[in-house]
Design an enzyme around this catalytic site. Structure first.
Site, PDB file in Angstrom:
ATOM      1  N   ASP A 156       0.803  -1.226   0.000  1.00 18.21           N
ATOM      2  CA  ASP A 156       0.000   0.000   0.000  1.00 18.21           C
ATOM      3  C   ASP A 156       0.836   1.275   0.000  1.00 18.21           C
ATOM      4  O   ASP A 156       0.359   2.338   0.392  1.00 18.21           O
ATOM      5  CB  ASP A 156      -0.981   0.007   1.182  1.00 18.21           C
ATOM      6  CG  ASP A 156      -2.164   0.933   0.941  1.00 18.21           C
ATOM      7  OD1 ASP A 156      -2.544   1.108  -0.224  1.00 18.21           O
ATOM      8  OD2 ASP A 156      -2.698   1.484   1.918  1.00 18.21           O
ATOM      9  N   ASP A 187      -4.029  -4.440  -4.616  1.00 16.83           N
ATOM     10  CA  ASP A 187      -3.129  -3.301  -4.854  1.00 16.83           C
ATOM     11  C   ASP A 187      -1.802  -3.672  -5.503  1.00 16.83           C
ATOM     12  O   ASP A 187      -1.167  -2.821  -6.123  1.00 16.83           O
ATOM     13  CB  ASP A 187      -2.758  -2.556  -3.563  1.00 16.83           C
ATOM     14  CG  ASP A 187      -3.784  -1.558  -3.105  1.00 16.83           C
ATOM     15  OD1 ASP A 187      -4.716  -1.263  -3.866  1.00 16.83           O
ATOM     16  OD2 ASP A 187      -3.657  -1.085  -1.969  1.00 16.83           O
ATOM     17  N   ASP A 227     -12.116   1.893   5.626  1.00 21.19           N
ATOM     18  CA  ASP A 227     -11.045   1.975   4.632  1.00 21.19           C
ATOM     19  C   ASP A 227      -9.809   2.654   5.200  1.00 21.19           C
ATOM     20  O   ASP A 227      -8.724   2.545   4.628  1.00 21.19           O
ATOM     21  CB  ASP A 227     -11.515   2.773   3.414  1.00 21.19           C
ATOM     22  CG  ASP A 227     -12.611   2.057   2.647  1.00 21.19           C
ATOM     23  OD1 ASP A 227     -12.453   0.857   2.367  1.00 21.19           O
ATOM     24  OD2 ASP A 227     -13.631   2.698   2.335  1.00 21.19           O
TER      25      ASP A 227
END
Length: 337
Positions: free
Chosen positions: A123, A161, A312
């Site tokens: 991330d 991701d 989130d």
């Protein structure tokens, strides 16, 4: 960026042995979520062969609301609790975690849905930063996951991701070759398990075009995978996601795909800063329930990969990524058409 339960850990229960705890997934009273139930067969649901964890955050929240007399809120949260959602695997004791989850699913006559989320440099240092310390640590962790799954049935979504952050440059270039190698190794290792289906995360319809993704997916081992996943933790409509997936499929040998429909009932949020539209947007809704009966031969399943009601990240008043947020869960359920 995705937000998730970022790990599983084990606590000792006196005289009983190990108890699985979902680290970072708070129960309604602020404690940790409990172990997967060891109950028997789960009632069959049309088109949904996946396991429902009866001890998940939503189930606990519904029970707490009912106990407090808030029957309306309890009914809303059951719209989440009664659906199968993915279990996100983090860094701790992957063998035991994967074994417990797949064993619980097998006892219920169902299939576990697992998300592997531990790639190094995860991330890009944002809300869900972390991951394995290095490539060797990741491979050791991956071996643990695969051994824990064994020959039981599991659908695995591989590293949200990870490919996208190679394609968009978020992950520094010095890590690219290593990451491609790790993703390819992960596909190969997981496909050695006879009951495991593997879908490589391929972003969403609002983030990169198929032309920018097919080569990264090829380098990440898509040829050996069962397919790819789209819309993970995002809000793009099912129709938009299907169109995107089909265009990408045509560039990667006709591979099928799965769509995360957990929160796409009202489509994406289109106000405010576009760079933050993915993070706890208001007014969103639950999407189509998980099913393998999609009516499209290229769409293997609609899945709830992102766990509805979990944050989130620390934006718009939310708790840290992966923490249970009752108010947001109620909003998603209330807005479902």
């Amino acid at each position: 960026m995705y937000g998730s339960c970022t790990g599983l850990r084990w606590g000792a229960a006196a005289g009983v042995g190990a108890v699985l705890l979902l680290a970072g997934c708070s129960s309604p009273d602020g404690g940790e979520a409990g172990p997967p139930a060891a109950s028997g067969a789960q009632p069959p649901g049309k088109g949904a062969p996946y396991w429902v964890n009866p001890e998940g955050n939503a189930a606990r929240q519904a029970a707490a609301y009912a106990k407090d007399g808030a029957q309306g809120d309890a009914a809303l949260i059951r719209r989440i609790a009664e659906q199968p959602v993915a279990e996100w695997l983090g860094p701790d004791d992957p063998r035991a975690a994967a074994r417990k989850l797949t064993e619980a699913a097998e006892r219920a006559g169902r299939e576990a849905v697992l998300v592997l989320y531990n790639i190094p440099h995860r991330d890009c240092g944002q809300f869900s930063k972390g991951g394995a310390a290095d490539a060797d640590a990741y491979r050791t962790w991956l071996d643990g996951v695969a051994d824990g799954i064994g020959d039981r049935r599991a659908t695995v979504v591989l590293e949200p991701d990870a490919v996208l952050h190679l394609a968009d440059g978020c992950t520094p270039r010095k890590y690219h070759a290593e990451r491609y190698g790790l993703l390819k190794d992960a596909v190969d290792r997981l496909k050695r398990q006879p009951g495991t289906r593997v879908y490589v995360d391929a972003g969403n319809a609002g983030w990169q075009e198929p032309d920018a993704l097919f080569e990264p997916l090829r380098r990440a081992g898509i040829e050996a995978a069962d397919g790819f996943a789209v819309n993970v933790s995002n809000f793009r409509t099912t129709a938009e996601s299907t169109d995107f997936g089909k265009r990408l499929s045509a560039k990667v040998g006709g591979k099928p795909f799965v769509i995360d429909t957990s929160r796409n009932g009202n489509g994406p949020y289109e106000r405010g800063d576009p760079a933050e539209s993915w993070c706890n947007p208001p007014g969103r809704a639950l999407g189509e329930p998980p099913t393998t009966e999609t009516g499209d031969e290229l769409v293997d399943a609609y899945l709830w990969i992102k766990r509805p009601g979990e944050s989130d990240g620390e934006c718009r008043g939310g708790p840290k990524a992966g923490d249970w947020w009752p108010a947001y869960a109620l909003g998603l359920a209330r807005a479902k058409k």
